[in-house]
Design a protein around this motif. Structure first.
Motif, PDB file in Angstrom:
ATOM      1  N   ASP A  31       3.527   3.877   4.144  1.00 51.11           N
ATOM      2  CA  ASP A  31       2.269   4.677   3.810  1.00 51.11           C
ATOM      3  C   ASP A  31       1.470   3.312   2.981  1.00 51.11           C
ATOM      4  OD1 ASP A  31       2.985   6.781   4.834  1.00 51.11           O
ATOM      5  OD2 ASP A  31       4.738   7.334   3.600  1.00 51.11           O
ATOM      6  N   ASN A  32       2.593   2.399   2.501  1.00 50.09           N
ATOM      7  CA  ASN A  32       1.994   0.969   1.103  1.00 50.09           C
ATOM      8  C   ASN A  32       1.961   0.199   1.554  1.00 50.09           C
ATOM      9  OD1 ASN A  32       2.400   4.347  -0.431  1.00 50.09           O
ATOM     10  ND2 ASN A  32       1.399   2.802  -1.665  1.00 50.09           N
ATOM     11  N   PHE A  33       1.423  -0.196   2.677  1.00 47.34           N
ATOM     12  CA  PHE A  33       0.859  -1.620   3.181  1.00 47.34           C
ATOM     13  C   PHE A  33      -0.106  -1.493   4.480  1.00 47.34           C
ATOM     14  CE2 PHE A  33       1.401  -5.595   5.295  1.00 47.34           C
ATOM     15  CZ  PHE A  33       1.593  -6.472   4.114  1.00 47.34           C
ATOM     16  N   TRP A  34      -0.970  -1.820   4.187  1.00 48.47           N
ATOM     17  CA  TRP A  34      -2.211  -1.935   4.991  1.00 48.47           C
ATOM     18  C   TRP A  34      -2.451  -2.999   6.190  1.00 48.47           C
ATOM     19  CZ3 TRP A  34      -6.979  -3.120   6.839  1.00 48.47           C
ATOM     20  CH2 TRP A  34      -7.337  -2.137   7.207  1.00 48.47           C
ATOM     21  N   GLU A  35      -2.630  -3.144   6.812  1.00 47.59           N
ATOM     22  CA  GLU A  35      -3.049  -4.231   8.258  1.00 47.59           C
ATOM     23  C   GLU A  35      -4.414  -3.623   9.099  1.00 47.59           C
ATOM     24  OE1 GLU A  35       0.307  -6.375   9.720  1.00 47.59           O
ATOM     25  OE2 GLU A  35       1.750  -4.413   8.771  1.00 47.59           O
ATOM     26  N   MET A  36      -4.950  -4.139   8.707  1.00 45.51           N
ATOM     27  CA  MET A  36      -5.981  -4.765   9.949  1.00 45.51           C
ATOM     28  C   MET A  36      -6.782  -4.238  11.788  1.00 45.51           C
ATOM     29  SD  MET A  36      -9.475  -6.861   9.677  1.00 45.51           S
ATOM     30  CE  MET A  36      -8.684  -8.629  10.846  1.00 45.51           C
ATOM     31  N   GLY A  37      -4.902  -4.651  11.787  1.00 42.68           N
ATOM     32  CA  GLY A  37      -4.125  -4.398  13.020  1.00 42.68           C
ATOM     33  C   GLY A  37      -2.807  -5.275  13.244  1.00 42.68           C
ATOM     34  N   ASP A  38      -3.247  -5.680  14.661  1.00 48.01           N
ATOM     35  CA  ASP A  38      -1.502  -6.680  14.700  1.00 48.01           C
ATOM     36  C   ASP A  38      -1.208  -7.485  14.179  1.00 48.01           C
ATOM     37  OD1 ASP A  38      -0.239  -3.846  16.465  1.00 48.01           O
ATOM     38  OD2 ASP A  38      -1.198  -5.109  18.125  1.00 48.01           O
ATOM     39  N   GLN A  39      -2.823  -8.094  14.147  1.00 49.11           N
ATOM     40  CA  GLN A  39      -2.906  -9.727  13.213  1.00 49.11           C
ATOM     41  C   GLN A  39      -3.823  -9.348  12.426  1.00 49.11           C
ATOM     42  OE1 GLN A  39      -2.201 -11.541  17.785  1.00 49.11           O
ATOM     43  NE2 GLN A  39      -3.216 -13.170  15.878  1.00 49.11           N
ATOM     44  N   GLY A  40      -3.692 -10.208  11.132  1.00 56.22           N
ATOM     45  CA  GLY A  40      -5.033 -10.692  10.894  1.00 56.22           C
ATOM     46  C   GLY A  40      -4.837  -9.737   9.059  1.00 56.22           C
ATOM     47  N   PRO A  41      -5.816  -9.956   8.033  1.00 50.91           N
ATOM     48  CA  PRO A  41      -5.838 -10.045   6.256  1.00 50.91           C
ATOM     49  C   PRO A  41      -5.047  -8.352   6.373  1.00 50.91           C
ATOM     50  CG  PRO A  41      -7.679 -10.541   7.235  1.00 50.91           C
ATOM     51  CD  PRO A  41      -7.263 -10.535   9.144  1.00 50.91           C
ATOM     52  N   CYS A  42      -4.386  -8.635   6.018  1.00 49.01           N
ATOM     53  CA  CYS A  42      -3.675  -6.988   4.931  1.00 49.01           C
ATOM     54  C   CYS A  42      -2.744  -6.985   3.767  1.00 49.01           C
ATOM     55  CB  CYS A  42      -1.407  -6.931   6.185  1.00 49.01           C
ATOM     56  SG  CYS A  42      -0.899  -8.663   6.438  1.00 49.01           S
ATOM     57  N   GLY A  43      -2.411  -6.167   3.650  1.00 55.12           N
ATOM     58  CA  GLY A  43      -1.499  -6.471   2.133  1.00 55.12           C
ATOM     59  C   GLY A  43      -1.217  -5.166   1.090  1.00 55.12           C
ATOM     60  N   PRO A  44      -0.502  -5.049   0.248  1.00 58.01           N
ATOM     61  CA  PRO A  44       0.078  -3.742  -0.471  1.00 58.01           C
ATOM     62  C   PRO A  44      -0.714  -2.946  -0.459  1.00 58.01           C
ATOM     63  CG  PRO A  44       0.059  -6.032  -1.394  1.00 58.01           C
ATOM     64  CD  PRO A  44       0.062  -6.056  -0.446  1.00 58.01           C
ATOM     65  N   CYS A  45      -0.850  -2.201  -0.813  1.00 57.68           N
ATOM     66  CA  CYS A  45      -1.898  -1.394  -1.093  1.00 57.68           C
ATOM     67  C   CYS A  45      -1.323  -0.009  -2.354  1.00 57.68           C
ATOM     68  CB  CYS A  45      -2.635  -0.135  -0.478  1.00 57.68           C
ATOM     69  SG  CYS A  45      -1.939   1.155   1.151  1.00 57.68           S
ATOM     70  N   SER A  46      -2.267   0.953  -3.114  1.00 56.23           N
ATOM     71  CA  SER A  46      -1.676   1.506  -3.974  1.00 56.23           C
ATOM     72  C   SER A  46      -2.515   2.771  -3.749  1.00 56.23           C
ATOM     73  CB  SER A  46      -2.739   1.143  -5.709  1.00 56.23           C
ATOM     74  OG  SER A  46      -1.994   2.078  -6.250  1.00 56.23           O
ATOM     75  N   GLU A  47      -2.352   3.640  -3.686  1.00 58.05           N
ATOM     76  CA  GLU A  47      -2.814   5.216  -2.981  1.00 58.05           C
ATOM     77  C   GLU A  47      -2.924   6.144  -4.335  1.00 58.05           C
ATOM     78  OE1 GLU A  47      -1.968   5.509   1.905  1.00 58.05           O
ATOM     79  OE2 GLU A  47      -1.608   6.471   0.105  1.00 58.05           O
TER      80      GLU A  47
END
Length: 876
Positions: free
Chosen positions: A163-179
């Motif tokens: 729920d709180n770690f967003w990823e662009m796809g299987d590879q690439g930029p990503c990071g924690p999120c706050s909803e």
């Protein structure tokens, strides 16, 4: 608060915080092979997060049209069933590219929601990433501490990776999120269950409205994370859900985003949408109306952005969405005629202020949707007949899942409609068997399209890749990075990025260059294709050079480039010709420029006549003979190019600076390659013209070497025809004579065959058996298909209980003809279409027809004997 005001206040707020407001990108993606559609607000900024481009501003805000109906973001089957999932939706977003981070993003989100929109903070909850030992990513203490200053700690919830770690796809930029989640339940409901227990649990009235993604990692191919060189903010707020909250309603569909469409559906269909359905029948109508109101938005905007419904890829997704809407109307609103296309007018009036493309493309959208509706309604009618045949040939009350899947897969007949009809008839669908077949198909599809990409291996750091291919086809280059890619379709390939390249990467309808890479020792590595992805040119090879750090010469295949350039310039002249001959309503709707040929799709309301095609062809060839030079302006402001008369294609992504191409009066914005002078095209020849969809025509044409080959081939054929005709002085007159003679002989043959059929009637009448009160005959006859039909009707007139199967085998092409007396069709529920479909399997074919008469063709003459032997099973 009206939805238009909600959107405006968001953009005004972030403009006041120093953000550049940019328009929505098209919903259809053209130069990103990893995505079919814009499925999130960040998609149009992907290259900036990857470090492959420089944004116009480090702070940007927008509202982005999004479509989520494929891949991991697939909500299609929930749409309409609940009140908060959608196919197309708007994502309000603010972005920071290496500028501000968590503190500003969180504080501004809170300020906008609670002070500008004045949402009561007591109905809001927030979530922060709890951390992951597996990922070696700690609890997001920074975000938590910021939220503590804004909201009570008991309203700050911890969220897991899902729920709180967003990823662009299987590879690439990503990071924690706050909803940020909102609880709009009644006080009574809140007293029973705390809102914190319903966050991220798919409750229709406790929903996420804003997601702040803090991009600080890069996901590598092996699954590990590495820190990005810069920190970014990617936020998204669901526009429809926000309107629900601000307008004080309990459903997205009760907001003014959807109510105009719902009112129009009620008017057209004579049905009623109720906010709270009192029974199952009302709820089914509600669901159907929600499905149609949602789906027409997705389909219309996709068409407006250049994606027509089709049988493959993104076009298939759009067709699938529309067909889902049609079948809900067909099943629950009793609509048997096209009507969804009429909603485009309402949609345009409602949304064209923010998205002008829906107004300019309104007629096209309506025409395409109407044609698709008509086609699928015919499919549904055909499917009902085929389903009846399946039912007739099923013993027992359970319909085989494999047969239901065949109806679904081959004929496009919806499985939920199959289940509904069977239920009404007291029958049951073998759902498990259907799901098995569906899963097998999905596995086949996934296996066929599976691609595994490795990480990029950096040879040397070079952030700027220069394209020099407009001026030269040969250039000294170095390999900046490479990676290995494995796919079922292409096997093992390698992708290379150079510091500079003369190779044109596939984009804008033009295919990529081919050529080779020459090492300093003379070794050759062939470039089999060139793609463009996320603002970088990628070269495909079957193998890597031995020394990756060498100095190389990149050499483009000159002949292929020349042919492709010739065809690309011809498309510009073709468009100019169409505008002159057919009218100024002509708009380009797609193109494909290859080295062998060109394809050009355009909007037009009627078939282009032979005279018009000849006039267009003459127009283009006149410009070729004029030897018009290429006048090119690179990196000029887009507004200046438009003022100078350049045609800009809607749906294309243009920067502030553009390239303008001019040949005489033909002026276009274009990034493709072109000839230096129109005389290099040599000649332009249209080879076909036809419909692609309602209101869309397609012209295919050739130029240059392909045109020369075409005319040489035509001339050779002409000489061969003359030789066959014994070299007459007037070949056309000789052919007309042969045609007249052939027509006369054909008439004589038909008369002889009719006589033969009449004679056969007397002989075969004596072979008819009576089985179970039916007159039965299954026989192979020495007639052509028309003769077999005549014979079947002649024999059928001998009684009212006739069941006949006749087989013919002309030119090794088997054909089965089935005739069943109409009385037997009515009394015994027999169906000739079902009979030939089953018997056609023995001759490796199939067919259909009416319940009393049908035919099936095939490929296996040897199977006729067994087919005729099996025919008796239908009457025993």
């Amino acid at each position: 608060m009206k939805s238009q005001d909600v959107r405006k206040q968001f953009l005004d707020f972030f403009e006041s915080k120093g953000h550049l407001i940019v328009p929505s990108a098209p919903i259809v993606l053209k130069d990103d092979p990893t995505l079919m559609f814009n499925n999130s607000g960040m998609a149009q900024f992907k290259e900036y997060f990857l470090g492959l481009g420089t944004p116009k501003s480090q702070r940007i805000a927008d509202t982005q049209k999004c479509l989520r109906v494929s891949g991991k973001h697939n909500d299609l089957e929930e749409v309409g069933i609940d009140t908060y999932h959608h196919t197309m939706f708007e994502m309000l977003g603010n972005w920071s590219f290496g500028d501000y981070f968590k503190k500003e993003a969180i504080n501004w989100a809170w300020e906008l929601l609670t002070k500008v929109y004045k949402i009561d903070k007591d109905i809001l909850y927030v979530t922060v990433f709890e951390g992951s030992v597996e990922e070696n990513v700690p609890f997001d203490q920074e975000a938590y501490d910021i939220w503590k200053t804004l909201i009570a700690e008991d309203r700050i919830l911890l969220g897991n990776k899902k729920d709180n770690f967003w990823e662009m796809g299987d590879q690439g930029p990503c990071g924690p999120c706050s909803e940020i989640h909102v609880d709009i339940r009644s006080a009574e409901e809140k007293a029973l269950v705390s809102g914190k227990d319903l966050v991220n649990n798919d409750h229709p009235h406790v929903v996420e409205i804003w997601n702040n993604v803090f991009m600080e990692f890069n996901r590598k191919a092996d699954g590990s994370l590495e820190k990005l060189p810069a920190q970014h903010v990617d936020t998204g707020m669901g526009f429809e859900r926000l309107c629900m909250v601000l307008q004080g309603v309990q459903s997205n569909y009760d907001t003014d985003v959807f109510t105009p469409l719902i009112r129009e559906i009620e008017t057209i269909t004579g049905t009623k949408y109720t906010i709270k359905a009192k029974d199952e029948a009302e709820e089914k109508v509600n669901i159907a109306i929600r499905v149609i109101a949602d789906h027409v938005r997705a389909v219309a905007f996709a068409i407006a952005d250049g994606q027509l419904p089709s049988n493959t890829g993104a076009g298939y997704v759009i067709r699938r969405i529309l067909r889902r809407a049609i079948r809900y109307g067909f099943t629950f609103l009793d609509t048997k005629e096209p009507f969804i296309y009429k909603l485009v007018e309402t949609l345009s009036a409602q949304m064209s202020g923010s998205f002008p493309e829906i107004r300019t493309q309104k007629a096209l959208c309506a025409n395409v949707i109407r044609e698709e509706e008509s086609s699928f309604l015919r499919t549904l009618d055909q499917g009902l007949v085929l389903l009846d045949a399946v039912i007739l040939n099923t013993s027992g009350t359970v319909i085989d899942g494999k047969k239901a899947f065949e109806l679904y897969d081959t004929y496009g007949f919806p499985i939920d409609l199959t289940a509904l009809i069977l239920s009404e008839k007291g029958l049951e669908l073998d759902e498990k068997g259907f799901q098995v077949q569906l899963q097998l198909q999905k596995e086949r599809s996934r296996a066929a399209s599976k691609v595994v990409a490795g990480d990029w291996n950096v040879v040397f750091e070079d952030d700027i890749q220069e394209f020099v291919g407009y001026d030269r086809l040969k250039h000294q280059v170095k390999i900046a990075k490479y990676r290995r890619v494995e796919s079922v379709k292409e096997g093992e390939i390698f992708q290379l990025v150079f510091n500079a390249t003369p190779f044109y990467g596939e984009s804008g309808g033009q295919t990529g260059d081919k050529g080779y890479l020459e090492a300093s020792n003379g070794d050759i590595t062939y470039i089999i294709d060139t793609k463009k992805e996320n603002n970088q040119t990628i070269h495909l090879t079957k193998s890597l050079p031995d020394n990756l750090t060498d100095n190389f010469t990149a050499i483009v295949d000159e002949k292929q480039r020349a042919r492709t350039s010739s065809n690309h310039t011809a498309t510009h002249l073709l468009q100019q010709g169409l505008l002159k001959v057919l009218g100024t309503h002509i708009e380009q709707k797609g193109s494909m420029v290859r080295n062998a040929s060109l394809r050009f799709d355009f909007s037009h309301f009627a078939k282009v006549t032979e005279e018009e095609l000849k006039e267009v062809e003459n127009f283009v060839n006149a410009r070729i003979r004029q030897s018009l030079p290429l006048i090119e302006k690179r990196a000029i402001p887009k507004e200046q190019a438009i003022e100078e008369g350049a045609i800009a294609l809607f749906g294309e992504k243009y920067g502030d600076l553009v390239r303008m191409i001019k040949f005489g009066d033909s002026v276009e914005l274009c990034g493709g390659t072109h000839v230096a002078n129109t005389s290099e095209i040599w000649h332009f020849k249209i080879v076909s013209e036809g419909a692609v969809a309602s209101g869309i025509r397609r012209i295919e044409a050739i130029t240059s070497d392909a045109a020369k080959d075409f005319f040489e081939s035509q001339l050779l054929s002409f000489y061969e025809i003359k030789e066959v005709l014994k070299n007459p002085q007037d070949p056309i007159k000789a052919i007309q004579g042969l045609q007249d003679e052939n027509a006369a002989l054909k008439k004589q043959l038909e008369a002889l065959l009719k006589d033969k059929a009449k004679n056969m009637k007397t002989e075969l009448a004596q072979e008819i058996q009576v089985i179970n009160g039916m007159q039965f005959l299954a026989k192979q006859v020495d007639l052509n298909p028309d003769g077999a039909k005549d014979l079947a009707y002649e024999l059928g007139n001998l009684g009212t209980n006739m069941f006949l199967v006749l087989a013919t085998a002309n030119e090794e092409k088997p054909l089965l003809t089935c005739y069943i007396s109409k009385e037997l069709v009515a009394d015994k529920k027999l169906n000739a279409g079902a009979v030939v479909k089953e018997l056609g399997k023995y001759i490796q074919g199939g067919g259909g027809g009416q319940p009393f008469f049908a035919t099936a063709g095939g490929r296996n003459v040897a199977g006729i004997k067994e087919a005729l032997e099996k025919a008796i099973d239908f009457v025993k």
